[in-house]
Scaffold this active site. Structure first.
Site, PDB file in Angstrom:
ATOM      1  N   ARG A  83       6.859  -2.165  -4.613  1.00  0.00           N
ATOM      2  CA  ARG A  83       7.275  -1.061  -3.292  1.00  0.00           C
ATOM      3  C   ARG A  83       6.967  -1.494  -1.483  1.00  0.00           C
ATOM      4  NH1 ARG A  83       3.238  -0.618  -7.230  1.00  0.00           N
ATOM      5  NH2 ARG A  83       3.280   1.166  -8.425  1.00  0.00           N
ATOM      6  N   LYS A 142      -0.779  -0.960  -6.884  1.00  0.00           N
ATOM      7  CA  LYS A 142      -2.010  -0.153  -6.500  1.00  0.00           C
ATOM      8  C   LYS A 142      -3.230  -0.191  -7.182  1.00  0.00           C
ATOM      9  CE  LYS A 142       1.501   3.724  -5.557  1.00  0.00           C
ATOM     10  NZ  LYS A 142       2.040   4.709  -6.648  1.00  0.00           N
ATOM     11  N   HIS A 202      12.205   2.979  -0.454  1.00  0.00           N
ATOM     12  CA  HIS A 202      12.101   3.783  -2.569  1.00  0.00           C
ATOM     13  C   HIS A 202      12.894   3.500  -3.497  1.00  0.00           C
ATOM     14  CE1 HIS A 202       8.083   3.726  -4.868  1.00  0.00           C
ATOM     15  NE2 HIS A 202       8.391   4.624  -5.207  1.00  0.00           N
ATOM     16  N   ARG A 214      13.684   0.647  -4.525  1.00  0.00           N
ATOM     17  CA  ARG A 214      13.027   0.889  -6.165  1.00  0.00           C
ATOM     18  C   ARG A 214      13.568   1.227  -7.648  1.00  0.00           C
ATOM     19  NH1 ARG A 214       7.837  -0.511  -7.578  1.00  0.00           N
ATOM     20  NH2 ARG A 214       6.657   1.525  -8.470  1.00  0.00           N
ATOM     21  N   HIS A 238       3.812   0.397 -13.107  1.00  0.00           N
ATOM     22  CA  HIS A 238       3.387   1.415 -13.293  1.00  0.00           C
ATOM     23  C   HIS A 238       2.230   1.320 -14.427  1.00  0.00           C
ATOM     24  CE1 HIS A 238       7.623   3.422 -12.325  1.00  0.00           C
ATOM     25  NE2 HIS A 238       7.055   3.858 -11.085  1.00  0.00           N
ATOM     26  N   TYR A 251      13.351   7.059 -15.471  1.00  0.00           N
ATOM     27  CA  TYR A 251      14.931   6.133 -15.128  1.00  0.00           C
ATOM     28  C   TYR A 251      15.937   5.669 -16.735  1.00  0.00           C
ATOM     29  CZ  TYR A 251      11.856   4.749 -11.305  1.00  0.00           C
ATOM     30  OH  TYR A 251      11.145   4.372  -9.833  1.00  0.00           O
TER      31      TYR A 251
END
Length: 309
Positions: free
Chosen positions: A161, A185, A255, A258, A281, A290
């Site tokens: 990110r 995150k 993004h 990504r 994730h 995806y």
């Protein structure tokens, strides 16, 4: 609908405590905490405006009226879903901390949100993007060109990110193992692979980094022109400018690189679980989008090429 500040309703101290919980115990970023508190403050302001002076008096119908009022004001389904989640999280915390006797938001349902497939670029577009950036860097003077190529290569090569890229320190990239250590995150650390082009681009940038480095630069990998750690807004400008050189490519932003990395890995045969780990994730369901992009491309190619499609 305007959002009052935390001190404009009777529960300002409670909101502040909840913010500390999100930041210190859940490890959420400043941006995420601000978003959650904005939704909670809006909810509590709505309740206070309707005479609710005690959180224990709040019921599920009150929360539903709050969402209904926003829907009437034209709020999108995604916004309503986010705010319903914020209400559920707040009241669950409030019950755990004995601020309310029961979790009245547990039954608050989020509206279903259709998930749009993210735009991305083809593998040919990605090659053209990197070649064009390298050519521009070769013609430029100073370290900016080398830095911009390294940014593009690392974003596309690793799928990290923007915030993760900006947070990289020089020691986080290990050329020997071809990996980068990333803080994602929730302050979760992971190690992602980097390909040879990205490592080469990083080496070229590091050879010129000293021209911008200042004592305040610290160990930051990517710097701005004044020597400070690079800002996400600068990274976005770099990516958008580079994509403008590729006429057929959508302006997807950082993004989108990504998304492209994940899509191209799956098209090349990578397994979904590995892609999930690389992207950081928490849920495999997030990564599965995806596979839909790859399926759409496969269908488009079939329809175009097969005589009996």
């Amino acid at each position: 609908m305007g959002t009052p500040s935390a001190d404009q309703h009777p529960w300002g101290a409670v909101v502040a405590r909840y913010g500390d919980y999100l930041s210190l115990q859940r490890g959420y970023s400043e941006h995420t905490v601000r978003a959650y508190l904005g939704d909670v403050t809006d909810l509590l302001g709505f309740l206070a405006g309707r005479g609710r002076t005690d959180l224990a008096e709040v019921g599920l119908p009150d929360l539903r009226r709050w969402l209904a009022a926003q829907q009437a004001d034209g709020a999108a389904s995604a916004t309503l879903a986010r705010r319903a989640g914020a209400a559920r999280g707040f009241f669950a915390w409030a019950k755990d901390n004995r601020i309310v006797p029961t979790d009245v938001a547990g039954g608050l349902k989020s509206p279903k949100v259709g998930r749009a497939l993210p735009q991305t670029i083809t593998q040919a577009d990605a090659r053209e993007l990197m070649d064009a950036a390298a050519a521009a860097a070769a013609e430029s003077e100073g370290p900016k060109g080398a830095r911009d190529v390294a940014i593009l290569e690392v974003l596309y090569g690793s799928g990290i990110r923007v915030g993760e890229l900006c947070g990289l320190d020089v020691g986080d990239i290990d050329a020997g193992s071809g990996t980068a250590r990333v803080l994602g995150k929730g302050n979760k650390e992971r190690v992602v692979p980097l390909g040879a082009p990205a490592l080469t681009a990083v080496d070229a940038w590091l050879a010129q980094r000293g021209q911008w480095a200042r004592p305040a630069s610290g160990h930051a990998m990517f710097l701005g022109v004044r020597g400070g750690r690079i800002d996400p807004a600068v990274v976005r400008r770099v990516v958008h400018a580079a994509l403008r050189a590729i006429p057929q490519a959508p302006d997807i932003g950082p993004h989108g690189l990504r998304h492209a990395m994940a899509t191209h890995l799956l098209e090349g045969g990578a397994d979904l679980r590995s892609v999930q780990e690389m992207l950081g994730h928490a849920s495999l369901a997030t990564t599965q989008i995806y596979t839909h992009i790859s399926d759409e491309r496969l269908r488009a190619a079939y329809n175009q090429a097969h005589p009996r499609a």
